[in-house]
Design an enzyme around this catalytic site. Structure first.
Site, PDB file in Angstrom:
ATOM      1  N   HIS A   1      32.103  18.816  -9.828  1.00  0.00           N
ATOM      2  CA  HIS A   1      30.653  19.053  -9.884  1.00  0.00           C
ATOM      3  C   HIS A   1      30.153  19.538  -8.524  1.00  0.00           C
ATOM      4  O   HIS A   1      29.427  20.523  -8.425  1.00  0.00           O
ATOM      5  CB  HIS A   1      29.926  17.769 -10.303  1.00  0.00           C
ATOM      6  N   ASN A   2      30.530  18.840  -7.484  1.00  0.00           N
ATOM      7  CA  ASN A   2      30.064  19.225  -6.151  1.00  0.00           C
ATOM      8  C   ASN A   2      30.605  20.591  -5.742  1.00  0.00           C
ATOM      9  O   ASN A   2      29.907  21.370  -5.098  1.00  0.00           O
ATOM     10  CB  ASN A   2      30.467  18.172  -5.117  1.00  0.00           C
TER      11      ASN A   2
ATOM     12  N   SER B   1      25.410  11.608  -9.437  1.00  0.00           N
ATOM     13  CA  SER B   1      24.819  12.801  -8.835  1.00  0.00           C
ATOM     14  C   SER B   1      23.318  12.826  -9.039  1.00  0.00           C
ATOM     15  O   SER B   1      22.804  12.340 -10.032  1.00  0.00           O
ATOM     16  CB  SER B   1      25.413  14.073  -9.435  1.00  0.00           C
TER      17      SER B   1
ATOM     18  N   GLU C   1      28.581  23.101  -7.419  1.00  0.00           N
ATOM     19  CA  GLU C   1      27.296  23.124  -6.706  1.00  0.00           C
ATOM     20  C   GLU C   1      27.379  24.050  -5.476  1.00  0.00           C
ATOM     21  O   GLU C   1      26.473  24.857  -5.238  1.00  0.00           O
ATOM     22  CB  GLU C   1      26.965  21.686  -6.304  1.00  0.00           C
TER      23      GLU C   1
ATOM     24  N   LYS D   1      33.283  14.345 -10.580  1.00  0.00           N
ATOM     25  CA  LYS D   1      32.165  14.432  -9.621  1.00  0.00           C
ATOM     26  C   LYS D   1      32.520  15.407  -8.495  1.00  0.00           C
ATOM     27  O   LYS D   1      31.679  16.185  -8.033  1.00  0.00           O
ATOM     28  CB  LYS D   1      31.840  13.049  -9.059  1.00  0.00           C
TER      29      LYS D   1
HETATM   30  P1  NBP Z   1      25.374   5.234   3.503  1.00  0.00           P
HETATM   31  O1  NBP Z   1      26.487   6.086   3.072  1.00  0.00           O
HETATM   32  O2  NBP Z   1      24.543   5.654   4.659  1.00  0.00           O
HETATM   33  O3  NBP Z   1      25.955   3.761   3.802  1.00  0.00           O
HETATM   34  C1  NBP Z   1      25.125   2.734   4.277  1.00  0.00           C
HETATM   35  C2  NBP Z   1      25.434   1.452   3.553  1.00  0.00           C
HETATM   36  O4  NBP Z   1      26.809   1.090   3.723  1.00  0.00           O
HETATM   37  C3  NBP Z   1      24.630   0.290   4.098  1.00  0.00           C
HETATM   38  O5  NBP Z   1      24.279  -0.548   3.029  1.00  0.00           O
HETATM   39  C4  NBP Z   1      25.629  -0.381   5.039  1.00  0.00           C
HETATM   40  O6  NBP Z   1      25.339  -1.731   5.279  1.00  0.00           O
HETATM   41  C5  NBP Z   1      26.871  -0.256   4.219  1.00  0.00           C
HETATM   42  N1  NBP Z   1      28.118  -0.529   4.927  1.00  0.00           N
HETATM   43  C6  NBP Z   1      28.770   0.205   5.857  1.00  0.00           C
HETATM   44 BR1  NBP Z   1      28.126   1.737   6.584  1.00  0.00          BR
HETATM   45  N2  NBP Z   1      29.918  -0.351   6.264  1.00  0.00           N
HETATM   46  C7  NBP Z   1      30.018  -1.487   5.578  1.00  0.00           C
HETATM   47  C8  NBP Z   1      30.980  -2.534   5.563  1.00  0.00           C
HETATM   48  N3  NBP Z   1      32.080  -2.464   6.305  1.00  0.00           N
HETATM   49  N4  NBP Z   1      30.753  -3.595   4.767  1.00  0.00           N
HETATM   50  C9  NBP Z   1      29.648  -3.659   4.009  1.00  0.00           C
HETATM   51  N5  NBP Z   1      28.702  -2.698   3.961  1.00  0.00           N
HETATM   52  C10 NBP Z   1      28.884  -1.616   4.737  1.00  0.00           C
HETATM   53  O7  NBP Z   1      24.408   4.923   2.266  1.00  0.00           O
HETATM   54  P2  NBP Z   1      23.785   5.935   1.166  1.00  0.00           P
HETATM   55  O8  NBP Z   1      23.345   7.227   1.749  1.00  0.00           O
HETATM   56  O9  NBP Z   1      22.823   5.116   0.407  1.00  0.00           O
HETATM   57  O10 NBP Z   1      25.027   6.272   0.223  1.00  0.00           O
HETATM   58  C11 NBP Z   1      25.769   5.261  -0.450  1.00  0.00           C
HETATM   59  C12 NBP Z   1      26.937   5.895  -1.174  1.00  0.00           C
HETATM   60  O11 NBP Z   1      26.441   6.788  -2.147  1.00  0.00           O
HETATM   61  C13 NBP Z   1      27.854   6.718  -0.269  1.00  0.00           C
HETATM   62  O12 NBP Z   1      29.180   6.571  -0.696  1.00  0.00           O
HETATM   63  C14 NBP Z   1      27.398   8.123  -0.510  1.00  0.00           C
HETATM   64  O13 NBP Z   1      28.413   9.073  -0.261  1.00  0.00           O
HETATM   65  C15 NBP Z   1      27.024   8.065  -1.963  1.00  0.00           C
HETATM   66  N6  NBP Z   1      26.083   9.075  -2.408  1.00  0.00           N
HETATM   67  C16 NBP Z   1      25.040   9.456  -1.646  1.00  0.00           C
HETATM   68  C17 NBP Z   1      24.141  10.414  -2.100  1.00  0.00           C
HETATM   69  C18 NBP Z   1      22.968  10.825  -1.284  1.00  0.00           C
HETATM   70  O14 NBP Z   1      22.240  11.729  -1.713  1.00  0.00           O
HETATM   71  N7  NBP Z   1      22.714  10.190  -0.149  1.00  0.00           N
HETATM   72  C19 NBP Z   1      24.317  10.977  -3.361  1.00  0.00           C
HETATM   73  C20 NBP Z   1      25.366  10.561  -4.128  1.00  0.00           C
HETATM   74  C21 NBP Z   1      26.240   9.603  -3.652  1.00  0.00           C
HETATM   75  P3  NBP Z   1      24.419  -2.127   6.543  1.00  0.00           P
HETATM   76  O15 NBP Z   1      23.014  -1.988   6.094  1.00  0.00           O
HETATM   77  O16 NBP Z   1      24.814  -3.545   6.814  1.00  0.00           O
HETATM   78  O17 NBP Z   1      24.789  -1.202   7.670  1.00  0.00           O
END
Ligand code: NBP
Length: 480
Positions: free
Chosen positions: A186-187, A128, A190, A183
């Site tokens: 937590h959400n 988080s 939130e 987690k």
């Molecule tokens: P995203 O959730 O937007 O996912 C994008 C990533 O997933 C890219 O690296 C993409 O690769 C990869 N990907 C996908 Br889509 N399909 C795939 C597949 N079939 N095989 C391999 N790679 C694949 O990224 P994010 O916002 O950085 O979040 C990452 C994780 O962290 C998520 O689970 C999210 O829920 C969690 N999270 C996010 C936050 C936040 O604030 N954003 C906070 C806490 C947790 P590519 O580049 O090749 O398309």
């Protein structure tokens, strides 16, 4: 080169986490992303961090020292399953696959079992704090085996946020899905916290007549006291923002339909299944849903006959609202911790509630001074029946009780919705009542469905022959 840790998935979260890892003494970080351009970008922008860039998953796996440890930060769901499969096919017994995405804990339980059957460790971990947390220090909630924690623990401790007392905000929450479950809660908390702050804002604005600049000052002053928290702090920041196009406060030009990504819904769904009344979280999820029904809102607005006018409130109204917010927040957290207790029982986790409060003190969205009090509460009495029974919180809620009631009554009179404040008060009053009308409900259930009831004055299970001569019979002999 060999790396002691790898990151798969280099969108915003993964690349920030990789940078955080690489900036800590002793870590060499391998990085891999399905689309290589993202990897190249990270390598070129941060060539000082010593990343080991991999173009293929095979190169990535080959660059890791054993036990191989890789953190997956890709889209939750199918993307995560795909990457887990790729790693599991190449990893050897004892290696560790970590999912740092926002997985559903039930998926995490399934994945852990599947990998364990292949001799691999699988750790689902909540992370988080959003992008900034990933980069500078998140609150980390890992599940998985004790064996995996031995290797992973020191790495996660090195990148976690640090609480005011110097402790890193990470603990081994419990086995398999425990981390993602916590987690999720937590959400949910939130959501509740944000809803309560929004209600306070709305009441001060619509009933208290405070201007937006005045409200900035109110929230800033609240952030100096026992409400001090990240969410109160950013509330003042958001309220202080002026829209460049109109010159109005930005909050007044933002469309009032709240979105969500679903973790609040998960929390409530699971709570319903476990029979835990997380009404604060539920009201928060529902309030967002109501806000996002523009047609219904317009229809009722058009047909509502007469809107109540706001009652006059004294200058001290803001203090009342502050007290209502604090008391309602205690309720929301009490309910959230109840859900963790119930989840732990259902899924066989040994979760230290005080340790959970500790790791939420920094890095995450609900970080707050308040959490120190929860840490103290569980330190004093680990088996506390509810946070509301902790002496500190019991006194705090009692002290704010009259103000809380005035605020809920005023909101109702003024026609300003305060579902969070009022349902929290109803929950508190339910627990505090000597007798609840559940007795009548049991009578009704027995009437139409012969569902039986117990009596206050003797053991046993009873049924009244409602459609016969209304005699009472004992359906199960008393155990005494
Ligand atoms: P995203 O959730 O937007 O996912 C994008 C990533 O997933 C890219 O690296 C993409 O690769 C990869 N990907 C996908 Br889509 N399909 C795939 C597949 N079939 N095989 C391999 N790679 C694949 O990224 P994010 O916002 O950085 O979040 C990452 C994780 O962290 C998520 O689970 C999210 O829920 C969690 N999270 C996010 C936050 C936040 O604030 N954003 C906070 C806490 C947790 P590519 O580049 O090749 O398309």
């Amino acid at each position: 080169t060999t790396a002691n840790i790898g990151v798969v998935g280099l969108a915003v979260m993964g690349s920030n986490l990789a940078r955080n890892l690489a900036s800590r003494e002793g870590n060499t970080v391998a990085v891999y992303n399905r689309t290589y351009a993202r990897t190249e970008q990270l390598l070129s922008e941060h060539d000082d961090l010593g990343f080991v860039g991999a173009e293929t998953i095979d190169d990535f796996v080959a660059s890791l020292s054993t036990p191989r440890t890789a953190i997956i930060m890709v889209q939750a769901g199918a993307g995560t399953d795909a990457v887990i499969g790729q790693l599991a096919d190449r990893f050897e017994p004892g290696d560790i696959v970590v999912d740092g995405g926002n997985a559903n804990f039930l998926d995490t339980i399934r994945r852990e079992r599947e990998l364990r059957e292949r001799g691999l460790n699988f750790v689902g971990t909540g992370i988080s704090g959003g992008e900034e947390g990933a980069l500078k220090g998140p609150s980390i909630m890992p599940g998985g085996s004790a064996e995996a924690w031995e290797t992973l623990g020191p790495i996660l401790r090195s990148i976690a946020a640090v609480a005011p007392d110097g402790e890193p905000c990470v603990t081994h929450v419990g086995t398999d899905g425990a981390g993602h479950f916590v987690k999720m809660v937590h959400n949910g908390i939130e959501y509740a916290d944000m809803q309560l702050i929004a209600e306070a804002y709305d009441l001060l604005r619509r009933v208290g007549g405070r201007s937006t600049p005045e409200l900035v000052e109110v929230f800033r002053s609240w952030n100096e006291g026992d409400l001090q928290s990240y969410l109160i702090e950013i509330t003042a920041e958001v309220l202080s923002q002026t829209d460049a196009a109109t010159g109005e406060p930005l909050v007044d030009v933002i469309l009032d339909e709240a979105g969500s990504k679903g973790t609040g819904v998960w929390t409530v769904q699971n709570a319903l299944g476990l029979g835990i009344p997380v009404s604060g979280i539920g009201e928060a999820v529902f309030a967002r849903a109501v806000s996002s029904k523009p047609e219904q809102r317009a229809a009722v607005r058009a047909s509502a006959r007469e809107r109540p006018s706001s009652p006059q409130v004294p200058e001290t109204f803001a203090d009342d609202v502050r007290a209502a917010l604090y008391a309602s927040k205690v309720v929301a957290y009490a309910q959230g911790f109840d859900l963790i207790v119930a989840g732990a029982k259902e899924y066989g986790w040994d979760i230290d509630l005080g340790a959970i409060a500790k790791i939420w003190r920094a890095g995450c969205i609900i970080r707050a001074r308040f959490l120190d009090r929860i840490v103290d509460a569980y330190a004093g009495e680990p088996g506390l029946a509810t946070l509301l029974a902790d002496p500190y919180f019991a006194d705090a809620v009692a002290a704010g009780q009259e103000a809380w009631r005035r605020v809920v009554a005023t909101a109702a009179t003024a026609g300003v919705p305060a579902p969070g404040f009022s349902s929290a008060l109803a929950y508190y009053d339910s627990l505090a009542s000597e007798r609840l009308p559940a007795s009548l409900i049991q009578g009704q259930r027995d009437f139409f469905g012969a569902h039986t009831y117990k009596r206050v004055d003797r053991e046993g299970v009873f049924h009244t022959l409602w459609s016969d001569d209304r005699r009472e019979i004992e359906t199960e002999p008393s155990t005494h």
